[in-house]
Design a protein around this motif. Sequence first.
Motif, PDB file in Angstrom:
ATOM      1  N   GLN A 360     -18.688 -65.656 -15.176  1.00 43.63           N
ATOM      2  CA  GLN A 360     -18.049 -64.424 -14.721  1.00 43.63           C
ATOM      3  C   GLN A 360     -18.198 -64.241 -13.213  1.00 43.63           C
ATOM      4  O   GLN A 360     -17.407 -63.537 -12.580  1.00 43.63           O
ATOM      5  CB  GLN A 360     -18.648 -63.217 -15.459  1.00 43.63           C
ATOM      6  CG  GLN A 360     -18.394 -63.200 -16.960  1.00 43.63           C
ATOM      7  CD  GLN A 360     -16.924 -63.103 -17.317  1.00 43.63           C
ATOM      8  OE1 GLN A 360     -16.138 -62.523 -16.570  1.00 43.63           O
ATOM      9  NE2 GLN A 360     -16.540 -63.674 -18.451  1.00 43.63           N
ATOM     10  N   SER A 361     -19.227 -64.873 -12.641  1.00 39.17           N
ATOM     11  CA  SER A 361     -19.463 -64.788 -11.193  1.00 39.17           C
ATOM     12  C   SER A 361     -18.727 -65.890 -10.443  1.00 39.17           C
ATOM     13  O   SER A 361     -19.023 -66.148  -9.269  1.00 39.17           O
ATOM     14  CB  SER A 361     -20.964 -64.883 -10.900  1.00 39.17           C
ATOM     15  OG  SER A 361     -21.666 -63.832 -11.536  1.00 39.17           O
ATOM     16  N   TYR A 362     -17.798 -66.579 -11.124  1.00 40.05           N
ATOM     17  CA  TYR A 362     -16.949 -67.617 -10.537  1.00 40.05           C
ATOM     18  C   TYR A 362     -17.719 -68.863 -10.136  1.00 40.05           C
ATOM     19  O   TYR A 362     -17.272 -69.643  -9.299  1.00 40.05           O
ATOM     20  CB  TYR A 362     -16.167 -67.071  -9.326  1.00 40.05           C
ATOM     21  CG  TYR A 362     -15.427 -65.801  -9.628  1.00 40.05           C
ATOM     22  CD1 TYR A 362     -14.305 -65.808 -10.435  1.00 40.05           C
ATOM     23  CD2 TYR A 362     -15.874 -64.580  -9.122  1.00 40.05           C
ATOM     24  CE1 TYR A 362     -13.629 -64.636 -10.742  1.00 40.05           C
ATOM     25  CE2 TYR A 362     -15.212 -63.397  -9.415  1.00 40.05           C
ATOM     26  CZ  TYR A 362     -14.093 -63.432 -10.233  1.00 40.05           C
ATOM     27  OH  TYR A 362     -13.430 -62.276 -10.538  1.00 40.05           O
ATOM     28  N   ARG A 364     -18.929 -72.611 -10.701  1.00 34.36           N
ATOM     29  CA  ARG A 364     -18.428 -73.780 -11.427  1.00 34.36           C
ATOM     30  C   ARG A 364     -19.463 -74.265 -12.433  1.00 34.36           C
ATOM     31  O   ARG A 364     -20.661 -74.255 -12.154  1.00 34.36           O
ATOM     32  CB  ARG A 364     -18.099 -74.906 -10.452  1.00 34.36           C
ATOM     33  CG  ARG A 364     -16.874 -74.639  -9.597  1.00 34.36           C
ATOM     34  CD  ARG A 364     -16.727 -75.678  -8.514  1.00 34.36           C
ATOM     35  NE  ARG A 364     -15.518 -75.470  -7.731  1.00 34.36           N
ATOM     36  CZ  ARG A 364     -15.325 -75.916  -6.507  1.00 34.36           C
ATOM     37  NH1 ARG A 364     -16.291 -76.631  -5.919  1.00 34.36           N
ATOM     38  NH2 ARG A 364     -14.201 -75.698  -5.869  1.00 34.36           N
ATOM     39  N   GLU A 391     -13.965 -73.633 -13.927  1.00 32.86           N
ATOM     40  CA  GLU A 391     -14.245 -72.452 -13.113  1.00 32.86           C
ATOM     41  C   GLU A 391     -13.259 -71.351 -13.469  1.00 32.86           C
ATOM     42  O   GLU A 391     -12.105 -71.607 -13.818  1.00 32.86           O
ATOM     43  CB  GLU A 391     -14.183 -72.769 -11.624  1.00 32.86           C
ATOM     44  CG  GLU A 391     -12.826 -73.198 -11.110  1.00 32.86           C
ATOM     45  CD  GLU A 391     -12.849 -73.516  -9.626  1.00 32.86           C
ATOM     46  OE1 GLU A 391     -13.885 -73.254  -8.974  1.00 32.86           O
ATOM     47  OE2 GLU A 391     -11.840 -74.027  -9.113  1.00 32.86           O
ATOM     48  N   ARG A 392     -13.756 -70.134 -13.384  1.00 40.41           N
ATOM     49  CA  ARG A 392     -12.922 -68.964 -13.666  1.00 40.41           C
ATOM     50  C   ARG A 392     -12.123 -68.613 -12.425  1.00 40.41           C
ATOM     51  O   ARG A 392     -12.587 -68.772 -11.294  1.00 40.41           O
ATOM     52  CB  ARG A 392     -13.822 -67.799 -14.063  1.00 40.41           C
ATOM     53  CG  ARG A 392     -13.083 -66.517 -14.401  1.00 40.41           C
ATOM     54  CD  ARG A 392     -14.066 -65.367 -14.581  1.00 40.41           C
ATOM     55  NE  ARG A 392     -13.376 -64.101 -14.776  1.00 40.41           N
ATOM     56  CZ  ARG A 392     -13.870 -62.931 -14.414  1.00 40.41           C
ATOM     57  NH1 ARG A 392     -15.053 -62.879 -13.847  1.00 40.41           N
ATOM     58  NH2 ARG A 392     -13.190 -61.824 -14.628  1.00 40.41           N
ATOM     59  N   LEU A 393     -10.897 -68.128 -12.628  1.00 42.22           N
ATOM     60  CA  LEU A 393     -10.072 -67.727 -11.496  1.00 42.22           C
ATOM     61  C   LEU A 393     -10.511 -66.377 -10.965  1.00 42.22           C
ATOM     62  O   LEU A 393     -10.870 -65.478 -11.728  1.00 42.22           O
ATOM     63  CB  LEU A 393      -8.605 -67.639 -11.904  1.00 42.22           C
ATOM     64  CG  LEU A 393      -7.906 -68.937 -12.278  1.00 42.22           C
ATOM     65  CD1 LEU A 393      -6.428 -68.682 -12.442  1.00 42.22           C
ATOM     66  CD2 LEU A 393      -8.142 -70.001 -11.251  1.00 42.22           C
ATOM     67  N   SER A 394     -10.440 -66.240  -9.666  1.00 43.77           N
ATOM     68  CA  SER A 394     -10.692 -64.935  -9.064  1.00 43.77           C
ATOM     69  C   SER A 394      -9.406 -64.135  -9.077  1.00 43.77           C
ATOM     70  O   SER A 394      -8.325 -64.648  -9.365  1.00 43.77           O
ATOM     71  CB  SER A 394     -11.184 -65.109  -7.620  1.00 43.77           C
ATOM     72  OG  SER A 394     -10.144 -65.639  -6.819  1.00 43.77           O
ATOM     73  N   ASP A 397      -6.441 -65.545  -7.211  1.00 43.15           N
ATOM     74  CA  ASP A 397      -5.983 -66.884  -7.569  1.00 43.15           C
ATOM     75  C   ASP A 397      -4.995 -66.866  -8.729  1.00 43.15           C
ATOM     76  O   ASP A 397      -4.984 -67.764  -9.551  1.00 43.15           O
ATOM     77  CB  ASP A 397      -7.179 -67.758  -7.967  1.00 43.15           C
ATOM     78  CG  ASP A 397      -7.728 -68.520  -6.782  1.00 43.15           C
ATOM     79  OD1 ASP A 397      -7.019 -68.607  -5.770  1.00 43.15           O
ATOM     80  OD2 ASP A 397      -8.856 -69.018  -6.880  1.00 43.15           O
TER      81      ASP A 397
END
Length: 644
Positions: A360-362, A364, A391-394, A397
């Motif tokens: 959740q904190s982006y 990887r 990785e999660r998108l911000s 992004d």
Amino acid sequence: MNEQAFCWRFRTPQNDEVLEDPKEAEFFKQDEDLPDAVVRELVQNSLDAAIKASEQVRVEFKFSGARHALSPTRAKRWLESLKHYLKFAKRAPADFLSKPVPFLAVEDFGTRGLGGNTKQRWDTDEKNDFYMFWRNVGRSAKKEGDRGRWGLGKAVNHEASQISSFFGITRRKTDNALLLMGRSVLPFPVTEREAYDPRGWFGRTENQEPGSLIIPVEKEETLDEFCADFHLDRKTSPGLSLVIPLPKETLNHDTVVTAVVKNYFHAVLTGKLEVFVYDGEEAETVINASTIDEIAQRFVPKEGPSLARIFELAKWGHGLPTDEYIELGTVGQKKPPTWDEAEIFAPIKDDRSELRERFQSYERLAFRLPIAVKRTQAEEIVISIAYVYLERLSGTDTSDETRGRTVFVREGMAVPMVRLSHERTVRALLVVDMQPLSALLGDAENPMHTDWVQRSEKLLERNDNGPATVSYVKNSVREITRWLTEAQDQKREDLLMDLFYVEELGPGGGEEETREKNPKKKRRQKRPVQHPKYPRARTPYAIEPIPGGFEVTPVEGLSSPSRIVIRAAYDTRDSNPFDAYRPHDFIIGSGDLRVEAKGADYVAELNTLAITVNKQDFRVTVTGFDSRRDLRVDGKKTPESGET
């Protein structure tokens, strides 16, 4: 013994033969796909032929351009004997051999060349690259570790040429021999006086008897002239050089560079591959780990920003220390691999909160997926590893240029048509370069090596649990993402409920649910539906559960509405499921979710399906949902434009 003169030869079919046009190039007929097909096939063959897997392979694509095109005088030496066949097949270009002939030369270095007995006409256990390359169509002897499987890929060599022909000259690592042959595939007509087999060869024969075997040209003087005419560097280095006369217009410097960047970025970034592309005039493009970022921005501008982020993920994952990986449970040892959450995530279940927070904190994350693979002919089960970099998108992004995507890579080569439904919310790279899992996935690939087909004949024949293993790998990013984003399990009284559907209320419907009777109790109580005191209007359509999804049909005796809008979402514990929907859950009409409509048209967007009814007896089905999660579906009828 003097060498017989070399020329192009096409065999005359025997009277008892069935005549058939060649079909091997059907997979590469679309011109817009040709650069991708040529680059994927030639580069994968070069990587397979690497002398040492640990050393870099160099591939050069050299266009002659107008400056270095072969003069008519020199071109006649290599192509004059082909002219009659081209005219008979109606493939001879205007002014053929009366003006300079442009060409494309493709050379590889750090490779072993086409070894093996040049006169072999039968299968053996001993590897013979020469025999398989020149004397086989639709048959492949590639083994574990080789990227190709179909034996059809070589069709791109002649399909890339306007005259459907190419030359190949190889320096062999085994005996240092330098050998030249050629191949042509032409769709001949059949007349009473003249007929030819569509496949012909450039070379020589040891005698003039009909049906004599075509063998390579070996005369040193002839090979020196060939290398000089086509500006080849093959004289001393082992490897293979291909010459494609009159390349098709879609094959040019820019399309080749683009195809290399999109298909082999991982092999380039990890140092396994370096590619040079020359346009014959001024441009010389070197694609390696230092230049590929800038080249992607120049030659793939539409996908450049998105590719740049995939490149960053690949660089981060390359050389990542072993202790940085998150290892999941091994699957496939005693039963076909499936995404059993309790089994697969057992090694890291105590770390779930920490991993969710990191995701959740982006941050990887890198995962190792041990998968047991049993090849049909092998005696033992072998554990292979698939790697997932995630990785999660911000929030910044989510544009088309930087949106999420998942890229699948097998032994340095991207498999671009493998698609999933979560791409807009995560960025992921799945890499498989370990045997025998890579071989299994290779068996699942289509002839162009662009997708994994779970019912492939080769996959079924050569592997135990092949389709289940492919499904496991394809769904890994989605399942890991779901595990990282779902709320951790809580006690639920309705846990065994498979599917729950919300029926559309009639006009003036009341509240759907009442408040909990005793809100002070901590245990969540099931809230009964409060029925309105007045009768509901009958809904003129029905939404019914079916295995893996739902079905929308008309209600007998009522007139079907013109338009219906359906929403779907996975049920949630403490919030409105439709508000909680996220694209990583699913996207209707994408990935594994399939829509079939009879008597109706539809438009799908994320979790919404807008149905336009054309016939009274319409039927729309949506399948592919996760059967382990509760599904909520609701609908409403809406007027079409112009209706009141």
